[in-house]
Scaffold this motif. Sequence first.
Motif, PDB file in Angstrom:
ATOM      1  N   SER A 123     -23.319  17.272  29.449  1.00 54.05           N
ATOM      2  CA  SER A 123     -23.132  15.823  29.559  1.00 54.05           C
ATOM      3  C   SER A 123     -24.227  15.224  30.422  1.00 54.05           C
ATOM      4  O   SER A 123     -24.991  15.938  31.079  1.00 54.05           O
ATOM      5  CB  SER A 123     -21.746  15.494  30.125  1.00 54.05           C
TER       6      SER A 123
ATOM      7  N   SER B  31     -23.058  12.481  24.766  1.00 53.96           N
ATOM      8  CA  SER B  31     -24.346  11.788  24.877  1.00 53.96           C
ATOM      9  C   SER B  31     -24.299  10.591  25.807  1.00 53.96           C
ATOM     10  O   SER B  31     -23.469   9.697  25.641  1.00 53.96           O
ATOM     11  CB  SER B  31     -24.803  11.321  23.488  1.00 53.96           C
ATOM     12  N   ASP B  32     -25.225  10.554  26.757  1.00 55.27           N
ATOM     13  CA  ASP B  32     -25.429   9.376  27.600  1.00 55.27           C
ATOM     14  C   ASP B  32     -26.725   8.679  27.240  1.00 55.27           C
ATOM     15  O   ASP B  32     -27.233   7.857  28.003  1.00 55.27           O
ATOM     16  CB  ASP B  32     -25.439   9.759  29.086  1.00 55.27           C
TER      17      ASP B  32
ATOM     18  N   ASP C 227     -28.781   8.970  20.832  1.00 60.16           N
ATOM     19  CA  ASP C 227     -28.233  10.334  20.798  1.00 60.16           C
ATOM     20  C   ASP C 227     -29.261  11.409  20.460  1.00 60.16           C
ATOM     21  O   ASP C 227     -28.975  12.371  19.737  1.00 60.16           O
ATOM     22  CB  ASP C 227     -27.054  10.420  19.816  1.00 60.16           C
TER      23      ASP C 227
ATOM     24  N   LEU D 196     -30.748  14.603  21.019  1.00 56.64           N
ATOM     25  CA  LEU D 196     -30.258  15.763  21.760  1.00 56.64           C
ATOM     26  C   LEU D 196     -31.325  16.366  22.661  1.00 56.64           C
ATOM     27  O   LEU D 196     -31.005  17.052  23.633  1.00 56.64           O
ATOM     28  CB  LEU D 196     -29.746  16.832  20.785  1.00 56.64           C
TER      29      LEU D 196
ATOM     30  N   ILE E 257     -30.763  14.308  26.128  1.00 56.23           N
ATOM     31  CA  ILE E 257     -29.511  14.398  26.890  1.00 56.23           C
ATOM     32  C   ILE E 257     -29.589  15.577  27.856  1.00 56.23           C
ATOM     33  O   ILE E 257     -29.780  16.725  27.451  1.00 56.23           O
ATOM     34  CB  ILE E 257     -28.311  14.565  25.940  1.00 56.23           C
TER      35      ILE E 257
ATOM     36  N   LEU F 283     -22.634  17.122  18.674  1.00 54.21           N
ATOM     37  CA  LEU F 283     -22.392  15.886  19.428  1.00 54.21           C
ATOM     38  C   LEU F 283     -20.913  15.536  19.344  1.00 54.21           C
ATOM     39  O   LEU F 283     -20.376  15.346  18.251  1.00 54.21           O
ATOM     40  CB  LEU F 283     -23.241  14.755  18.843  1.00 54.21           C
TER      41      LEU F 283
ATOM     42  N   SER G 187     -20.283   9.637  22.379  1.00 51.09           N
ATOM     43  CA  SER G 187     -21.510   8.870  22.527  1.00 51.09           C
ATOM     44  C   SER G 187     -21.229   7.429  22.927  1.00 51.09           C
ATOM     45  O   SER G 187     -20.088   6.954  22.858  1.00 51.09           O
ATOM     46  CB  SER G 187     -22.298   8.877  21.213  1.00 51.09           C
ATOM     47  N   ASN G 188     -22.299   6.735  23.288  1.00 52.68           N
ATOM     48  CA  ASN G 188     -22.230   5.327  23.642  1.00 52.68           C
ATOM     49  C   ASN G 188     -21.725   4.497  22.469  1.00 52.68           C
ATOM     50  O   ASN G 188     -20.912   3.578  22.640  1.00 52.68           O
ATOM     51  CB  ASN G 188     -23.625   4.865  24.072  1.00 52.68           C
TER      52      ASN G 188
ATOM     53  N   VAL H 187     -21.462   8.120  29.201  1.00 49.97           N
ATOM     54  CA  VAL H 187     -22.061   7.803  27.895  1.00 49.97           C
ATOM     55  C   VAL H 187     -22.946   6.563  28.032  1.00 49.97           C
ATOM     56  O   VAL H 187     -22.889   5.643  27.233  1.00 49.97           O
ATOM     57  CB  VAL H 187     -20.998   7.606  26.800  1.00 49.97           C
TER      58      VAL H 187
END
Length: 418
Positions: free
Chosen positions: A127, A193-194, A198, A200, A203, A256, A259-260, A407
């Motif tokens: 995370s 995901s932050d 997204d 990868l 992150i 994933l 996510s946001n 996120v």
Amino acid sequence: MDEDGIHTLRARARAIFDAGVAAADPGRAVAGWLARGELAPPGPGGRAVVIAVGKAALRMAEAAQATLGPVETLVVTNYENAVPHPGMTVLAAGHPVPDANGAAAAQEVLARLSRAGEANHVLALVSGGGSALLPAPADDISLADKAEVNRLLLASGAGIEEMNLVRQNLSRLKGGGFVRAASPARVTALILSDVVGDDLRVIASGPTVAPIGGRDAARAALRARGLWDRLPDAVQRHLSAPEPEATPMPAARNVLVGSNALSVAAMVAAGAVAHPHPLVGDVADAAAEVLEAALALQPGQALAFGGETTVTLRGHGLGGRNQELALRVALAAAGRGLSGNWAFLAGGSDGRDGPTEAAGGLVDAGTAGRIAAAGLDPAALLADNDSNRALAAAGDLVITGATGTNVADLAVFVRAGT
């Protein structure tokens, strides 16, 4: 000004924001995926190993243990979220600036990965925040060097992709280093995901995926920011050395699980409409975008935003990107004469905005007046990057405490009805 109406608008904005945070519950995300039965068992004579890293690490690890049963589990998270847990080793480390506890935690991660044999299956729970929490500097770089690079990047207004490009090239764990250290063990990563979009690789600096780019790209990014000549000598030497010989990246399964965008969808379900794209880039530009969108809102509507902005530090005040965004929107709305009552909340989904205890700010049509009534000049505070002091004077700080998830950022603008 209708104080009761303002109170209602502020409460609605907070409720919509809270719905977005709740949707990013990391335990629910991990449990939901594991319940599908897609995690392959270890090989004959092997065992499962769980390594959870990031601001949401503890809740993700709790969900994994609840589903998998007793299993070797290591958690590395920030100080605010770290609490002892039966059956787990929980280590706390510094964020956003790496510290000695993070370096020790990274060594423990590397040690456990080195012991993972071919029959073992490593479940990585990743995370946001994992990049700073696990500093494993390359052999010719000190922890102090990495911390100074981190500080310079944070102050420069660099986006998360630029920051993690540089971090990956200074680390033994980032940019696929985790998977390389675990080889020949199999690795499955569940990722919260932050990062807007997204990616990868970005992150937590992509510990289980291929890197964003090499040393040439990192040098170019640092020079473009005007940071190269300010870097520690050891970092300059490391990034100027020839690229290491390329070796095949061991295979890993990356999934994933949150996510946001999913949080913004939850805010829409709570009564907002979604802004058509994330708020990114410089916070001043983002504030202007929020205000333009707000001017187009119909009475009674709420508008939800996701994203993550950047702040270039020019002053010596205290604050964060969400507090500054909220303050900028409040001052701009006053300057543009936005009619009627309204409220705007911008906050970090992790409950922390910059080096403060606030998650962000919740402002309204009276914010600028309350700051002035406290004897302060809001424009001067903004110029000094002192949004925390300004919002505190107005009673407009949002304090949630650590949420256990991350996120990126969420925001909501609410206009009063007719």
